[in-house]
Design a protein around this motif. Structure first.
Motif, PDB file in Angstrom:
ATOM      1  N   UNK A 259       0.835  -1.205   0.000  1.00 55.69           N
ATOM      2  CA  UNK A 259       0.000   0.000   0.000  1.00 55.69           C
ATOM      3  C   UNK A 259       0.868   1.252   0.000  1.00 55.69           C
ATOM      4  N   UNK A 260       1.986   1.213   0.757  1.00 59.39           N
ATOM      5  CA  UNK A 260       2.845   2.387   0.844  1.00 59.39           C
ATOM      6  C   UNK A 260       3.594   2.686  -0.440  1.00 59.39           C
ATOM      7  N   UNK A 261       4.014   1.648  -1.151  1.00 58.08           N
ATOM      8  CA  UNK A 261       4.798   1.846  -2.369  1.00 58.08           C
ATOM      9  C   UNK A 261       3.957   1.852  -3.637  1.00 58.08           C
ATOM     10  N   UNK A 262       2.723   1.351  -3.561  1.00 58.05           N
ATOM     11  CA  UNK A 262       1.848   1.361  -4.748  1.00 58.05           C
ATOM     12  C   UNK A 262       0.564   2.110  -4.395  1.00 58.05           C
ATOM     13  N   UNK A 263      -0.527   1.368  -4.216  1.00 52.63           N
ATOM     14  CA  UNK A 263      -1.795   2.001  -3.839  1.00 52.63           C
ATOM     15  C   UNK A 263      -2.752   0.928  -3.338  1.00 52.63           C
ATOM     16  N   UNK A 264      -3.851   1.387  -2.701  1.00 52.76           N
ATOM     17  CA  UNK A 264      -4.865   0.452  -2.223  1.00 52.76           C
ATOM     18  C   UNK A 264      -5.541  -0.258  -3.396  1.00 52.76           C
ATOM     19  N   UNK A 265      -5.669   0.450  -4.536  1.00 52.03           N
ATOM     20  CA  UNK A 265      -6.263  -0.164  -5.718  1.00 52.03           C
ATOM     21  C   UNK A 265      -5.413  -1.334  -6.202  1.00 52.03           C
ATOM     22  N   UNK A 266      -4.089  -1.160  -6.191  1.00 52.26           N
ATOM     23  CA  UNK A 266      -3.192  -2.248  -6.589  1.00 52.26           C
ATOM     24  C   UNK A 266      -3.409  -3.462  -5.698  1.00 52.26           C
ATOM     25  N   UNK A 267      -3.596  -3.212  -4.409  1.00 50.15           N
ATOM     26  CA  UNK A 267      -3.826  -4.313  -3.476  1.00 50.15           C
ATOM     27  C   UNK A 267      -5.139  -5.026  -3.770  1.00 50.15           C
ATOM     28  N   UNK A 268      -6.171  -4.261  -4.148  1.00 50.09           N
ATOM     29  CA  UNK A 268      -7.458  -4.878  -4.496  1.00 50.09           C
ATOM     30  C   UNK A 268      -7.316  -5.774  -5.721  1.00 50.09           C
ATOM     31  N   UNK A 269      -6.608  -5.282  -6.738  1.00 54.45           N
ATOM     32  CA  UNK A 269      -6.381  -6.078  -7.956  1.00 54.45           C
ATOM     33  C   UNK A 269      -5.552  -7.319  -7.629  1.00 54.45           C
ATOM     34  N   UNK A 270      -4.505  -7.133  -6.803  1.00 47.35           N
ATOM     35  CA  UNK A 270      -3.670  -8.271  -6.405  1.00 47.35           C
ATOM     36  C   UNK A 270      -4.482  -9.288  -5.617  1.00 47.35           C
ATOM     37  N   UNK A 271      -5.451  -8.785  -4.817  1.00 47.00           N
ATOM     38  CA  UNK A 271      -6.304  -9.690  -4.055  1.00 47.00           C
ATOM     39  C   UNK A 271      -7.146 -10.582  -4.945  1.00 47.00           C
ATOM     40  N   UNK A 272      -7.615 -10.033  -6.060  1.00 47.65           N
ATOM     41  CA  UNK A 272      -8.389 -10.840  -7.018  1.00 47.65           C
ATOM     42  C   UNK A 272      -7.514 -11.932  -7.618  1.00 47.65           C
ATOM     43  N   UNK A 273      -6.274 -11.576  -7.992  1.00 46.97           N
ATOM     44  CA  UNK A 273      -5.339 -12.562  -8.532  1.00 46.97           C
ATOM     45  C   UNK A 273      -5.068 -13.651  -7.505  1.00 46.97           C
ATOM     46  N   UNK A 274      -4.874 -13.235  -6.243  1.00 42.63           N
ATOM     47  CA  UNK A 274      -4.609 -14.205  -5.169  1.00 42.63           C
ATOM     48  C   UNK A 274      -5.786 -15.163  -4.991  1.00 42.63           C
ATOM     49  N   UNK A 275      -7.011 -14.641  -5.032  1.00 44.63           N
ATOM     50  CA  UNK A 275      -8.193 -15.493  -4.863  1.00 44.63           C
ATOM     51  C   UNK A 275      -8.280 -16.550  -5.953  1.00 44.63           C
ATOM     52  N   UNK A 276      -8.045 -16.146  -7.202  1.00 48.50           N
ATOM     53  CA  UNK A 276      -8.092 -17.120  -8.294  1.00 48.50           C
ATOM     54  C   UNK A 276      -6.973 -18.154  -8.157  1.00 48.50           C
TER      55      UNK A 276
END
Length: 346
Positions: A259-276
């Motif tokens: 979150x500090x080096x990218x953004x909360x949106x990046x984390x949301x997108x990464x979360x979708x990848x992680x779920x799949x």
């Protein structure tokens, strides 16, 4: 001048993109590892250590200790000066209580449900956050947003209907965990963020983990301690529980970096990848049964969550544009006032 690659993109931009992908990969790996590790420890068909409160207590004790060392010994991070006893009792304690319940119930669900189905149920998090936000007047009711929430709920309902290992106890535990976690996120906005207090994962653990540990001691004393005493012959593997705790602590650091080096949106997108990835892992390695209805339902929920994140992003962009326009108006007004004063002096 900045060097440019063959495609006309500067090396610094490429470096930033690669670093962002690196942080995303670390967060996905650690989040993936903690979920699978917890499932392995708690599942009766695997390591078979059915004590979710005890496992959560181990995590909280370990994280509390490392956070204390990081702040008071190595002095990596300074504590916020605005934090005092009254604020801790009124703000941090309720958040810690909700966090303890969220962890307790979510870890308990691993004993009854597959990893893939748990990830599908977690798609309800935006629905819970939005609904509780309306209750606490942090969100305004919007018919299109509510329709989107209903589509997510409909998709999860289809996934649940098609679940081969549906368990009422496990589903109830996971839904309760989602509700407690959503309430915690809303209260963070009300009790901390609105007061100008922002806590990174280290300071969050420093403040929240000890009180979370204290809240968990009460149910642990009555629910799991008698069972642990009767299972006194069991010798826990220190390597398994040690590495599991290290992964849990490292995951909090990874959240801070991402979150500090990218953004909360990046984390949301990464979360979708992680779920799949977790769904694929659950099907291919753990051999959990995933039905076509599971995938159809989760696909509908996934599209609803993606649309919700997109709408939130657009709303944030509009707010940023409004702030910039307001700042420009204020700067223009200040310049005009300055010109008037100079004319009067002349």
């Amino acid at each position: 001048m900045m060097k440019e690659s063959n495609g006309g993109v500067s090396d610094s931009v490429i470096r930033k993109v690669l670093i962002s992908y690196f942080y995303v990969a670390i967060w996905i790996f650690l989040s993936f590892s903690v979920i699978v590790y917890n499932k392995y420890i708690l599942d009766p068909k695997m390591y078979n250590w059915p004590f979710p409160i005890s496992l959560t207590i181990i995590h909280m004790a370990f994280c509390s200790f490392l956070a204390f060392i990081a702040i008071h010994v190595f002095r990596f991070i300074e504590l916020p000066s605005s934090m005092n006893g009254d604020l801790y009792v009124s703000s941090v304690l309720p958040i810690g209580a909700l966090y303890s319940l969220s962890l307790w119930f979510s870890n308990s669900a691993y004993m009854y449900l597959s990893v893939s189905f748990i990830q599908m149920l977690k798609a309800l998090m935006p629905v819970a956050v939005y609904s509780i936000g309306i209750m606490f007047k942090k969100e305004t009711f919007n018919s299109s947003t509510m329709l989107n929430m209903l589509s997510i709920s409909f998709g999860v309902a289809i996934a649940a209907y098609g679940e081969a290992r549906f368990n009422v106890t496990g589903v109830s535990l996971q839904l309760a965990a989602v509700a407690f976690e959503a309430t915690r996120l809303v209260l963070i906005q009300i009790l901390l963020t609105s007061k100008g207090i922002s806590l990174n994962p280290i300071t969050s653990l420093y403040y929240v983990a000890p009180c979370c540990l204290a809240f968990l001691i009460v149910p642990w004393w009555f629910v799991e301690l008698p069972r642990l005493r009767s299972a006194a012959s069991f010798q826990p593997d220190l390597v398994i529980f040690g590495t599991n705790s290290i992964c849990a602590f490292a995951l909090n650091l990874a959240v801070f970096l991402l979150v500090g080096k990218t953004s909360a949106l990046t984390m949301n997108v990464a979360g979708v990848v992680k779920d799949w990835l977790l769904i694929a892992f659950s099907w291919s390695v753990i051999r959990d049964t995933i039905t076509p209805l599971n995938l159809i339902g989760y696909g509908i929920a996934f599209l609803g969550v993606a649309f919700y994140n997109h709408a939130k992003l657009q709303a944030l962009k509009v707010k940023e544009m409004q702030k910039k326009a307001q700042q420009q108006d204020e700067e223009s007004g200040a310049l005009l006032d300055g010109d008037k004063k100079s004319d009067n002096q002349v």
